[in-house]
Write an enzyme that holds these catalytic residues in place. Structure first.
Site, PDB file in Angstrom:
ATOM      1  CD  GLU A 123      -3.145   5.490   6.629  1.00  0.00           C
ATOM      2  OE1 GLU A 123      -3.029   5.474   5.396  1.00  0.00           O
ATOM      3  OE2 GLU A 123      -2.269   5.028   7.402  1.00  0.00           O
TER       4      GLU A 123
ATOM      5  N   GLY B  81       2.099   2.312  10.885  1.00  0.00           N
ATOM      6  CA  GLY B  81       3.106   3.367  10.809  1.00  0.00           C
ATOM      7  C   GLY B  81       3.779   3.698  12.130  1.00  0.00           C
TER       8      GLY B  81
ATOM      9  CD  GLU C 210      -3.828  -2.366   7.171  1.00  0.00           C
ATOM     10  OE1 GLU C 210      -2.716  -2.624   6.697  1.00  0.00           O
ATOM     11  OE2 GLU C 210      -4.435  -1.306   6.951  1.00  0.00           O
TER      12      GLU C 210
ATOM     13  CG  ASN D 261      -1.756   1.183   1.398  1.00  0.00           C
ATOM     14  OD1 ASN D 261      -1.829   2.009   0.490  1.00  0.00           O
ATOM     15  ND2 ASN D 261      -2.406   1.304   2.545  1.00  0.00           N
TER      16      ASN D 261
ATOM     17  CB  SER E 234       4.566  -1.753  12.242  1.00  0.00           C
ATOM     18  OG  SER E 234       4.215  -0.382  12.421  1.00  0.00           O
TER      19      SER E 234
ATOM     20  CG  HIS F  34      -6.013   1.924   4.972  1.00  0.00           C
ATOM     21  ND1 HIS F  34      -5.647   2.877   5.898  1.00  0.00           N
ATOM     22  CD2 HIS F  34      -4.973   1.064   4.880  1.00  0.00           C
ATOM     23  CE1 HIS F  34      -4.430   2.595   6.340  1.00  0.00           C
ATOM     24  NE2 HIS F  34      -4.001   1.492   5.742  1.00  0.00           N
TER      25      HIS F  34
ATOM     26  CE  LYS G 233      -0.357   3.259   4.607  1.00  0.00           C
ATOM     27  NZ  LYS G 233      -0.348   3.366   6.052  1.00  0.00           N
TER      28      LYS G 233
HETATM   29  P1  PGA Z   1       2.543   0.323   7.719  1.00  0.00           P
HETATM   30  O1  PGA Z   1       1.136   0.538   6.989  1.00  0.00           O
HETATM   31  O2  PGA Z   1       3.124  -0.949   7.188  1.00  0.00           O
HETATM   32  O3  PGA Z   1       3.362   1.538   7.320  1.00  0.00           O
HETATM   33  O4  PGA Z   1       2.281   0.272   9.169  1.00  0.00           O
HETATM   34  C1  PGA Z   1       0.275  -0.537   6.744  1.00  0.00           C
HETATM   35  C2  PGA Z   1      -1.013  -0.041   6.150  1.00  0.00           C
HETATM   36  O5  PGA Z   1      -1.512   1.022   6.565  1.00  0.00           O
HETATM   37  O6  PGA Z   1      -1.598  -0.677   5.240  1.00  0.00           O
END
Ligand code: PGA
Length: 245
Positions: free
Chosen positions: A97, A171, A165, A10, A208, A95, A12
């Site tokens: 976000e 993150g 998630e 992803n 992460s 997601h 982003k």
């Molecule tokens: P991350 O993001 O690996 O940077 O924690 C995962 C995601 O949001 O899909």
């Protein structure tokens, strides 16, 4: 049907065209013909360039969102049918976000997933608890509610992937232990048993996941792959996670 291994990147809202094309070339070059399916999900405007960079490789192309309608007066939105037309096989939906930044509800996620299915895409539907919900012991309840509301009628283990998630792990460099993550994945599988073929359902872990923790997470019985954010922006790290799978 046995469930497959899927490692999805992803990307982003990161990178300009040159960065994305270079990353796609590097992932394609290192991908090989393994049993693990690789997928990269760049920002919308880069889908064509990245798709061209992936041509001839087995790496799949996906997007990070879609609208629930096929076409119409929806300024700034992108339909699942256009994604399909641009070569996408998957779309990430719900997601955290997008749920946080755009107020996306479970019902909206379900409508988008229905559109994705109608367009012939696999929907990667994201669920996960916040830290406060986890601390309150509500993880499984929160996820059960998200699953009940976010999966459309017609969802099957073939057209739908679930990504667990935990919001607090995205993150942050923090993750649940592999045992904790596996327990949530097992709960998701059990929760959906009445709706789709639980044994064929692919459930990704996201939050992460890095080369250093991927082996332990991916060794868990109920973890079928990863949805990778930060580590997907470095081809070496993304490919190392794929190798761990
Ligand atoms: P991350 O993001 O690996 O940077 O924690 C995962 C995601 O949001 O899909």
């Amino acid at each position: 049907m046995a469930r497959g291994r899927l490692i999805a990147g992803n990307w982003k809202m990161n990178g300009l065209r040159e960065d994305a094309v270079a990353l796609a070339h590097a992932v394609a070059k290192g991908s090989g013909e393994g049993e693990v399916t690789l997928l990269v999900c760049p920002p919308f405007p880069l889908l064509t360039s990245v798709g061209e960079a992936l041509a001839g490789s087995a790496v799949l192309l996906g997007a990070q969102d879609c609208h629930s309608a096929q076409s119409g007066a929806h300024t700034g939105d992108v339909s699942a049918w256009l994604l399909r037309d641009l070569g996408c096989s998957h779309v990430i939906l719900g997601h955290s976000e997008r749920r946080a930044d755009h107020g996306e509800s479970d019902a909206q996620v379900a409508a988008k997933a229905a559109a994705a299915h109608a367009a012939g895409l696999t929907a990667i539907i994201c669920v996960g608890e916040t830290e406060a919900e986890r601390d309150a012991g509500r993880t499984e309840t929160v996820i059960a509610t998200q699953l009940a509301g976010s999966l459309p009628v017609g969802a099957t283990a073939e057209n739908t992937v679930i990504a667990y998630e935990p919001v607090w792990a995205i993150g942050t460099g923090r993750t649940p232990s592999p045992q904790e993550a596996d327990a949530v994945h097992a709960a998701i599988r059990a929760e959906l048993a009445g709706r789709l073929d639980r044994d064929a359902l692919t459930i990704l872990y996201g939050g992460s996941m890095k080369p250093g923790n991927a082996t332990a997470l991916l060794a868990c019985e109920n973890i079928d792959g990863g949805l990778i954010g930060g580590a997907a922006l470095v081809a070496e790290d993304f490919l190392a996670i794929a190798a761990a799978a």
